[in-house]
Write a protein that holds these residues in place. Structure first.
Motif, PDB file in Angstrom:
ATOM      1  N   ARG A  92     -82.411  42.376  54.731  1.00 63.68           N
ATOM      2  CA  ARG A  92     -81.158  42.986  53.651  1.00 63.68           C
ATOM      3  C   ARG A  92     -81.471  42.177  52.453  1.00 63.68           C
ATOM      4  N   LEU A  93     -81.772  41.130  52.383  1.00 62.67           N
ATOM      5  CA  LEU A  93     -82.141  40.235  51.141  1.00 62.67           C
ATOM      6  C   LEU A  93     -83.639  40.505  50.600  1.00 62.67           C
ATOM      7  N   ALA A  94     -84.533  40.570  51.809  1.00 65.03           N
ATOM      8  CA  ALA A  94     -86.193  40.820  51.645  1.00 65.03           C
ATOM      9  C   ALA A  94     -86.486  39.521  50.657  1.00 65.03           C
ATOM     10  N   ALA A  95     -86.082  38.168  51.080  1.00 65.10           N
ATOM     11  CA  ALA A  95     -86.808  37.119  50.727  1.00 65.10           C
ATOM     12  C   ALA A  95     -87.793  36.732  51.462  1.00 65.10           C
ATOM     13  N   ILE A  96     -88.759  36.124  50.897  1.00 65.59           N
ATOM     14  CA  ILE A  96     -89.883  36.110  51.466  1.00 65.59           C
ATOM     15  C   ILE A  96     -90.198  34.336  52.047  1.00 65.59           C
ATOM     16  N   ASP A  97     -90.382  34.274  53.358  1.00 65.51           N
ATOM     17  CA  ASP A  97     -90.600  32.991  53.793  1.00 65.51           C
ATOM     18  C   ASP A  97     -91.265  33.376  55.192  1.00 65.51           C
ATOM     19  N   PHE A  98     -92.628  33.104  54.748  1.00 65.34           N
ATOM     20  CA  PHE A  98     -93.733  33.492  55.687  1.00 65.34           C
ATOM     21  C   PHE A  98     -93.809  32.761  57.156  1.00 65.34           C
ATOM     22  N   ALA A  99     -93.439  31.340  56.850  1.00 63.57           N
ATOM     23  CA  ALA A  99     -93.691  30.399  57.860  1.00 63.57           C
ATOM     24  C   ALA A  99     -92.436  29.158  58.204  1.00 63.57           C
ATOM     25  N   GLY A 100     -91.289  29.419  57.240  1.00 64.76           N
ATOM     26  CA  GLY A 100     -90.416  28.683  57.481  1.00 64.76           C
ATOM     27  C   GLY A 100     -89.882  27.491  56.414  1.00 64.76           C
ATOM     28  N   GLY A 101     -90.096  27.863  55.198  1.00 63.48           N
ATOM     29  CA  GLY A 101     -89.767  27.091  54.014  1.00 63.48           C
ATOM     30  C   GLY A 101     -88.281  26.784  54.135  1.00 63.48           C
ATOM     31  N   THR A 102     -87.536  27.898  54.350  1.00 63.09           N
ATOM     32  CA  THR A 102     -85.922  27.827  54.567  1.00 63.09           C
ATOM     33  C   THR A 102     -85.631  27.534  55.799  1.00 63.09           C
ATOM     34  N   ALA A 103     -85.975  28.321  56.883  1.00 60.51           N
ATOM     35  CA  ALA A 103     -85.471  27.951  58.351  1.00 60.51           C
ATOM     36  C   ALA A 103     -85.997  26.494  58.792  1.00 60.51           C
ATOM     37  N   VAL A 104     -87.213  26.014  58.499  1.00 60.31           N
ATOM     38  CA  VAL A 104     -87.447  24.836  58.729  1.00 60.31           C
ATOM     39  C   VAL A 104     -87.168  23.595  57.971  1.00 60.31           C
ATOM     40  N   HIS A 105     -87.905  23.678  56.765  1.00 62.17           N
ATOM     41  CA  HIS A 105     -87.798  22.403  55.702  1.00 62.17           C
ATOM     42  C   HIS A 105     -86.536  22.327  55.014  1.00 62.17           C
ATOM     43  N   ILE A 106     -86.051  23.283  54.327  1.00 67.49           N
ATOM     44  CA  ILE A 106     -84.717  23.237  53.862  1.00 67.49           C
ATOM     45  C   ILE A 106     -83.627  22.900  54.799  1.00 67.49           C
ATOM     46  N   ASN A 107     -83.643  23.603  55.792  1.00 70.35           N
ATOM     47  CA  ASN A 107     -82.655  23.532  57.032  1.00 70.35           C
ATOM     48  C   ASN A 107     -82.583  22.215  57.529  1.00 70.35           C
ATOM     49  N   ALA A 108     -83.889  21.455  57.806  1.00 69.93           N
ATOM     50  CA  ALA A 108     -83.865  19.984  58.349  1.00 69.93           C
ATOM     51  C   ALA A 108     -83.719  19.040  57.070  1.00 69.93           C
ATOM     52  N   GLY A 109     -84.023  19.229  55.994  1.00 70.78           N
ATOM     53  CA  GLY A 109     -83.691  18.497  54.682  1.00 70.78           C
ATOM     54  C   GLY A 109     -82.333  18.340  54.467  1.00 70.78           C
ATOM     55  N   ALA A 110     -81.642  19.404  54.655  1.00 74.60           N
ATOM     56  CA  ALA A 110     -80.201  19.453  54.248  1.00 74.60           C
ATOM     57  C   ALA A 110     -79.386  18.816  55.497  1.00 74.60           C
ATOM     58  N   ALA A 111     -79.893  18.822  56.848  1.00 72.40           N
ATOM     59  CA  ALA A 111     -79.542  18.198  57.866  1.00 72.40           C
ATOM     60  C   ALA A 111     -79.518  16.777  57.750  1.00 72.40           C
ATOM     61  N   ALA A 112     -80.723  16.411  57.107  1.00 76.56           N
ATOM     62  CA  ALA A 112     -81.079  14.866  57.029  1.00 76.56           C
ATOM     63  C   ALA A 112     -80.199  14.179  56.068  1.00 76.56           C
ATOM     64  N   LEU A 113     -79.826  14.810  54.864  1.00 80.68           N
ATOM     65  CA  LEU A 113     -78.790  14.495  53.896  1.00 80.68           C
ATOM     66  C   LEU A 113     -77.486  14.119  54.535  1.00 80.68           C
ATOM     67  N   ALA A 114     -76.947  15.203  55.184  1.00 80.67           N
ATOM     68  CA  ALA A 114     -75.640  15.185  56.008  1.00 80.67           C
ATOM     69  C   ALA A 114     -75.639  13.922  56.874  1.00 80.67           C
ATOM     70  N   LEU A 115     -76.596  13.834  57.719  1.00 77.84           N
ATOM     71  CA  LEU A 115     -76.614  12.545  58.746  1.00 77.84           C
ATOM     72  C   LEU A 115     -76.648  11.338  58.089  1.00 77.84           C
ATOM     73  N   VAL A 116     -77.399  11.032  56.868  1.00 77.42           N
ATOM     74  CA  VAL A 116     -77.620  10.001  56.210  1.00 77.42           C
ATOM     75  C   VAL A 116     -76.130   9.625  55.644  1.00 77.42           C
ATOM     76  N   LEU A 117     -75.417  10.409  55.029  1.00 77.69           N
ATOM     77  CA  LEU A 117     -74.318  10.217  54.686  1.00 77.69           C
ATOM     78  C   LEU A 117     -73.143   9.898  55.564  1.00 77.69           C
ATOM     79  N   VAL A 118     -73.268  10.309  56.912  1.00 74.05           N
ATOM     80  CA  VAL A 118     -72.445   9.974  57.874  1.00 74.05           C
ATOM     81  C   VAL A 118     -72.813   8.562  58.353  1.00 74.05           C
ATOM     82  N   LEU A 119     -74.012   8.447  58.637  1.00 77.40           N
ATOM     83  CA  LEU A 119     -74.122   7.090  59.395  1.00 77.40           C
ATOM     84  C   LEU A 119     -74.490   5.855  58.141  1.00 77.40           C
ATOM     85  N   GLY A 120     -74.440   6.114  57.312  1.00 75.95           N
ATOM     86  CA  GLY A 120     -74.494   5.011  56.248  1.00 75.95           C
ATOM     87  C   GLY A 120     -76.038   4.488  56.222  1.00 75.95           C
ATOM     88  N   LYS A 121     -76.162   3.281  55.397  1.00 77.51           N
ATOM     89  CA  LYS A 121     -77.323   2.545  54.837  1.00 77.51           C
ATOM     90  C   LYS A 121     -77.832   1.542  55.950  1.00 77.51           C
TER      91      LYS A 121
END
Length: 446
Positions: A169-198
């Motif tokens: 429907r959106l027709a965004a191009i993501d051939f091998a996972g810029g959103t599904a893999v890297h943005i997805n993992a990077g956003a999760a990583a940010l959430a985790l470091v905020l929960v676990l702390g320094k």
């Protein structure tokens, strides 16, 4: 079915699996010596957890029949256990469906493993595995459906099976996972470091990499496996695979140079760690764009991303979040850049056949890319935050201060990576020749 295409996808699947041990070396070399085994185990554990879940419900959730026809979620029970796909009549394009199943499993595995670098040295191993399984089910499998599941049409062009909303429907191009893999993992990583702390002592004691040769080895294995990641996503041994392979090569090369240039200007010297990090940043950025740009466009995307990511890794010091191994600075930032720059550098001469702003296509593709990127970032961050808080509340997530001081390898795995010998044993060994000489002298006197 085409035997050449099948062989290429099977080999690509093996290459992508190799990326996870490569990631383990890359991350393992960047931590202190007392935490390298835990870093390796977090990647290996991801293989175990996600591999099993993929067979049970992962493939069905990502690529099963869409529930409700709105492109949000596949039917988790449709291919449970994969038994229904064992026959030779199950084909995806020109390859057996099970070859596609195996190939996509490797994507799910490494996406989860990527997150682990952000929480190095302070996350308990059992809770990490629990989080990894929950995150795969709740976050990765649905997002993979959004991005990778395309509508199926009959010969008349009628849609017979609805795919994900971002891909169709959106027709965004993501051939091998810029959103599904890297943005997805990077956003999760940010959430985790905020929960676990320094980490204890951070940022005054950021912790230097204990083994840079490991880091370079890991980066090399990642680059090698990434040709399967990107070119294998063509799902055929064809021109698209060749174009994506070349673009993966040159974008990564340019990103490494871009990172080193920033280091040289900013710090006065180029580093081995910077070269390895630039390689990964380039691989991240070209992942979504490799089918939609020319080699010159790939060089531009790589150079921009390498330079920007070299600057972005310092954001954690400014904003105070302890992203141990720069998952946010490389994967989130690099994934966003690679996804958005398609809207600028895409060329209809490339296999995707779309023109970006610089090639006369206006802003049409750019807004599509932005919506897809923001949607995945927001979904992943919010759900990851909830899951991390849940794991923390139920079983605890972070090491105790005492265990962190001792070292995570010893406290979590009862192992150490390096054994330099017992001093007393060494003294006994060194004394043995002298004792033997004394006995011989006494014998001769007698």
């Amino acid at each position: 079915m085409n035997s050449g295409d099948t062989a290429w996808v099977l080999m690509s699947a093996a290459l992508v699996l190799l990326m996870t041990p490569g990631l383990a070396f890359f991350y393992g070399g960047m931590v202190r010596s007392r935490g390298v085994l835990n870093m390796l185990m977090m990647s290996l554990g991801s293989i175990g957890v996600v591999g099993v879940l993929w067979v049970l419900i992962g493939y069905s959730t990502a690529f099963g029949s869409d529930i409700g026809g709105v492109g949000l979620l596949g039917n988790p029970a449709e291919f449970f256990g994969l038994s229904s796909l064992l026959g030779g009549d199950h084909v995806s394009g020109s390859i057996p469906t099970l070859a596609f199943v195996g190939f996509q499993a490797m994507f799910a595995i490494i996406t989860v493993a990527l997150i682990s670098g952000a929480i190095a040295d302070r996350a308990r191993f059992g809770p990490w595995l629990l989080f990894a399984g929950l995150w795969a089910v709740v976050v990765y499998f649905p997002v993979a459906h959004w991005v990778f599941a395309f509508d199926t049409e009959d010969d008349a062009g009628n849609v017979t099976a609805v795919g994900g909303w971002i891909a169709n429907r959106l027709a965004a191009i993501d051939f091998a996972g810029g959103t599904a893999v890297h943005i997805n993992a990077g956003a999760a990583a940010l959430a985790l470091v905020l929960v676990l702390g320094k980490r204890k002592g951070w940022p005054k004691d950021p912790g230097k990499p204990h083994n840079l040769p490991f880091v370079v080895l890991g980066a090399g294995l990642l680059w090698f496996g990434w040709f399967g990641f990107n070119a294998g996503s063509a799902l055929a041994a064809n021109t698209t695979a060749a174009v994506t392979l070349v673009n993966t090569l040159v974008a990564t090369s340019a990103a490494m140079l871009g990172w080193l240039l920033v280091e040289r200007i900013r710090d006065g010297h180029a580093t081995t760690l910077g070269a390895a990090s630039g390689i990964v940043a380039g691989l991240v950025a070209i992942t979504p764009a490799c089918s939609s740009v020319t080699p010159l466009g790939a060089i531009a995307i790589g150079a921009i991303t390498g330079a920007v990511c070299a600057l972005a890794v310092s954001l954690k010091y400014r904003f105070g979040y302890d992203d141990s191994l720069d998952v946010v600075g490389v994967h989130l930032v690099g994934g966003l850049l690679g996804t958005l720059l398609i809207g600028l550098f895409a060329s209809s001469a490339a296999p995707a056949g779309v023109d970006g702003l610089f090639y006369g296509g206006g802003l049409d593709q750019l807004w599509r890319q932005a919506v897809g990127a923001i949607a995945v970032l927001a979904y992943s961050f919010v759900l990851s935050l909830v899951l991390a808080l849940l794991v923390k509340a139920v079983v605890g997530f972070r090491l105790s201060a005492e265990d962190e001081a001792v070292g995570i390898d010893e406290t979590e795995h009862a192992e150490t990576a390096y054994h330099f010998g017992d001093d007393r044993s060494a003294r006994r060994r060194s004394a043995a020749p002298a004792d033997e000489v004394e006995r011989k002298l006494e014998g001769s006197r007698a």
